[in-house]
Design a protein around this motif. Structure first.
Motif, PDB file in Angstrom:
ATOM      1  N   ALA A  15      -0.931 -18.635  20.166  1.00  0.00           N
ATOM      2  CA  ALA A  15      -0.834 -19.433  18.937  1.00  0.00           C
ATOM      3  C   ALA A  15      -1.622 -20.729  19.049  1.00  0.00           C
ATOM      4  O   ALA A  15      -2.385 -21.085  18.146  1.00  0.00           O
ATOM      5  CB  ALA A  15       0.633 -19.731  18.624  1.00  0.00           C
ATOM      6  N   VAL A  16      -1.447 -21.441  20.166  1.00  0.00           N
ATOM      7  CA  VAL A  16      -2.145 -22.713  20.309  1.00  0.00           C
ATOM      8  C   VAL A  16      -3.638 -22.485  20.517  1.00  0.00           C
ATOM      9  O   VAL A  16      -4.469 -23.255  20.016  1.00  0.00           O
ATOM     10  CB  VAL A  16      -1.534 -23.562  21.451  1.00  0.00           C
ATOM     11  N   ALA A  17      -4.011 -21.411  21.235  1.00  0.00           N
ATOM     12  CA  ALA A  17      -5.431 -21.119  21.446  1.00  0.00           C
ATOM     13  C   ALA A  17      -6.103 -20.722  20.131  1.00  0.00           C
ATOM     14  O   ALA A  17      -7.249 -21.086  19.862  1.00  0.00           O
ATOM     15  CB  ALA A  17      -5.588 -20.002  22.477  1.00  0.00           C
ATOM     16  N   ARG A  18      -5.371 -19.998  19.305  1.00  0.00           N
ATOM     17  CA  ARG A  18      -5.907 -19.633  17.987  1.00  0.00           C
ATOM     18  C   ARG A  18      -6.051 -20.868  17.116  1.00  0.00           C
ATOM     19  O   ARG A  18      -7.011 -21.007  16.365  1.00  0.00           O
ATOM     20  CB  ARG A  18      -4.964 -18.623  17.328  1.00  0.00           C
ATOM     21  N   TYR A  19      -5.087 -21.782  17.225  1.00  0.00           N
ATOM     22  CA  TYR A  19      -5.155 -23.044  16.492  1.00  0.00           C
ATOM     23  C   TYR A  19      -6.390 -23.838  16.917  1.00  0.00           C
ATOM     24  O   TYR A  19      -7.018 -24.522  16.106  1.00  0.00           O
ATOM     25  CB  TYR A  19      -3.892 -23.850  16.763  1.00  0.00           C
ATOM     26  N   GLN A  20      -6.778 -23.702  18.201  1.00  0.00           N
ATOM     27  CA  GLN A  20      -7.955 -24.396  18.716  1.00  0.00           C
ATOM     28  C   GLN A  20      -9.252 -23.736  18.292  1.00  0.00           C
ATOM     29  O   GLN A  20     -10.320 -24.321  18.440  1.00  0.00           O
ATOM     30  CB  GLN A  20      -7.901 -24.447  20.248  1.00  0.00           C
ATOM     31  N   GLY A  21      -9.165 -22.498  17.785  1.00  0.00           N
ATOM     32  CA  GLY A  21     -10.372 -21.792  17.352  1.00  0.00           C
ATOM     33  C   GLY A  21     -10.932 -20.821  18.371  1.00  0.00           C
ATOM     34  O   GLY A  21     -12.086 -20.413  18.274  1.00  0.00           O
ATOM     35  N   MET A  22     -10.139 -20.425  19.364  1.00  0.00           N
ATOM     36  CA  MET A  22     -10.601 -19.488  20.379  1.00  0.00           C
ATOM     37  C   MET A  22     -10.938 -18.140  19.742  1.00  0.00           C
ATOM     38  O   MET A  22     -10.251 -17.690  18.823  1.00  0.00           O
ATOM     39  CB  MET A  22      -9.526 -19.316  21.453  1.00  0.00           C
ATOM     40  N   ASN A  23     -11.999 -17.486  20.217  1.00  0.00           N
ATOM     41  CA  ASN A  23     -12.425 -16.223  19.612  1.00  0.00           C
ATOM     42  C   ASN A  23     -11.456 -15.083  19.959  1.00  0.00           C
ATOM     43  O   ASN A  23     -10.660 -15.172  20.890  1.00  0.00           O
ATOM     44  CB  ASN A  23     -13.860 -15.863  20.031  1.00  0.00           C
ATOM     45  N   GLU A  24     -11.550 -14.002  19.198  1.00  0.00           N
ATOM     46  CA  GLU A  24     -10.589 -12.905  19.300  1.00  0.00           C
ATOM     47  C   GLU A  24     -10.567 -12.260  20.685  1.00  0.00           C
ATOM     48  O   GLU A  24      -9.498 -11.907  21.199  1.00  0.00           O
ATOM     49  CB  GLU A  24     -10.888 -11.836  18.237  1.00  0.00           C
ATOM     50  N   ASP A  25     -11.730 -12.085  21.291  1.00  0.00           N
ATOM     51  CA  ASP A  25     -11.775 -11.447  22.614  1.00  0.00           C
ATOM     52  C   ASP A  25     -11.042 -12.291  23.648  1.00  0.00           C
ATOM     53  O   ASP A  25     -10.282 -11.770  24.467  1.00  0.00           O
ATOM     54  CB  ASP A  25     -13.228 -11.232  23.051  1.00  0.00           C
TER      55      ASP A  25
END
Length: 262
Positions: A15-25
């Motif tokens: 969740a936090v990595a997605r919030y940071q904009g980390m790519n799907e892979d």
């Protein structure tokens, strides 16, 4: 506990990595790595894992082996990317080098390890265990922030973790100034102190009939329904998850009913 903890750490980290904009892979690799970050505990005797009292020095030495043991297990497993092993190895390292197993400083840790470490600590603090009474989310986040300020955690990631989860994370049971009890449904990134609330009990602890969401950021609610304290659900006989499920089921039923009569 370890099973649920592993799922929670994975969900929080992604969740936090997605919030940071980390790519799907990368999100997928991080999620897998966090799911198995404690796999080394399979080598720890259950009586040590579940011990209620303070561990002896020998017992703590055995506990400290689980990151390396886990990394060895994962290195031999099929389909586990090298980067997915980092959460396992680094979730007990500390920014000042006082952690284990390698006494790494923050600048020596990978991004996956830094994120997993924060999620690991947060879930451990907020989950009931044999030897630990859970802290409320707001207190846990405050302590995380202090650890970040002290250099033990990556402060930048801690700040983003707080932004992502909110001061009052989804599922938190709170009391309003009106005496109502409600469950946090979503956070307000513009003002973390003013989330959206689902009232589930009135001031006399009677179930709220046909509850409606309250957005505390709206002028009509922000003064009369301020949050006064966080509640322990077990002490009030409430299950926030089930309350949210009931609300969602009612909404789905109402929506289906409306379509039928449209």
């Amino acid at each position: 506990y370890t099973f649920c903890h592993s799922i929670n750490v994975s969900v929080l980290s992604v969740a936090v990595a997605r919030y940071q904009g980390m790519n799907e892979d990368d999100l997928r690799v991080l999620g897998v790595g966090c799911l198995v970050h404690d796999i080394g505990k399979v080598n720890i005797p259950i009586e040590i894992l579940n011990k209620k009292g303070r561990l002896t020095s020998d017992e703590f030495t055995i506990i400290q082996r689980h990151p390396e043991d886990g990394a060895d297990i994962l290195a031999k497993a099929r389909g586990i990317p090298d980067e997915a092993i980092i959460p396992c190895l680094e979730h007990h390292e500390k920014g000042d080098g006082s952690g284990y197993p390698y006494h790494r400083h923050l600048d020596q840790m990978g991004r996956f390890g830094r994120i997993a470490h924060i999620a690991d600590i947060y879930d451990a603090m907020t989950t009931k265990r044999i030897y630990n009474h859970p802290k409320d989310p707001a207190t846990a986040l405050q302590e995380l922030y202090e650890l970040g300020q002290g250099g033990l955690l990556d402060l930048h990631h801690v700040e983003q973790f707080i932004q992502c989860t909110g001061i009052y994370p989804v599922g938190t049971l709170v009391e309003l100034a009106t005496g109502e009890k409600g469950v946090v449904v979503s956070i307000n990134h513009d003002n973390l102190l003013l989330p959206r609330i689902l009232p589930v009990r009135d001031e006399n602890m009677r179930p709220v009939k046909s509850p409606r969401l309250i957005d505390l950021s709206l002028a009509a609610h922000c003064e009369e329904r301020t949050i006064t304290r966080i509640l322990d659900p077990s002490e009030w006989g409430l299950n926030p998850g089930k309350e949210l499920e009931k609300f969602e089921e009612q909404q789905s039923h109402d929506l289906a009913h409306a379509h039928t009569h449209a």
